[in-house]
Scaffold this motif. Sequence first.
Motif: not given
Length: 203
Positions: A109-125
Amino acid sequence: MISCDRSGDIWTVTIDRPDKANSLTHAMLTELAEVMEAAQVARAVILTGKGRVFSAGADLEAARAGLATSDVWERLSGAIAALPGLSIAALNGTLAGGAMGMALACDIRIAVPHAKFFYPVMKLGFLPQPSDPARMAALIGPARTKLILMGGQKITADEALTFGLIDRIVEPDALCDHARTLAADTVAAKPEIATGIKRMCGA
């Protein structure tokens, strides 16, 4: 909205819905899975997106209709994990939700500097896709996996690199060229060398 350049031994698969943050409908997700199943003949596969977001995950309307918990996500990540050659996620921007699974299933996995990573399963239920927590924990450990999945934390590219979630940060204008450079040795070698190395690495 999914394009695939099959020229040569390197297939480049692009999510092309930048006006909707490359969010995925059921049709797009199914097409991605079909492309990756067909790509088992490729020597290397690069997965990327158009615009400043790699993918926001499921399209909101599709998510409400059940796409967020569809087994097609698992079909897609399974097809990527089964690729015999080198698979590279060239992350052109933020990666969110279920779309995380396809990147986790790649070899690199390579990414650009402005990339962010999140996986909001708790919030979405709802639970993440079955293979995602194990793949994430194999890369960054159980505690940091829980930080993302249970703590709902949004991780920057620098943090992701430190954690081991991504392998390199690359400027946007060089992203896909760098991915092709990473694939060059694999494409030049005999196919059995690539599959042998992946097997030795436990993949």
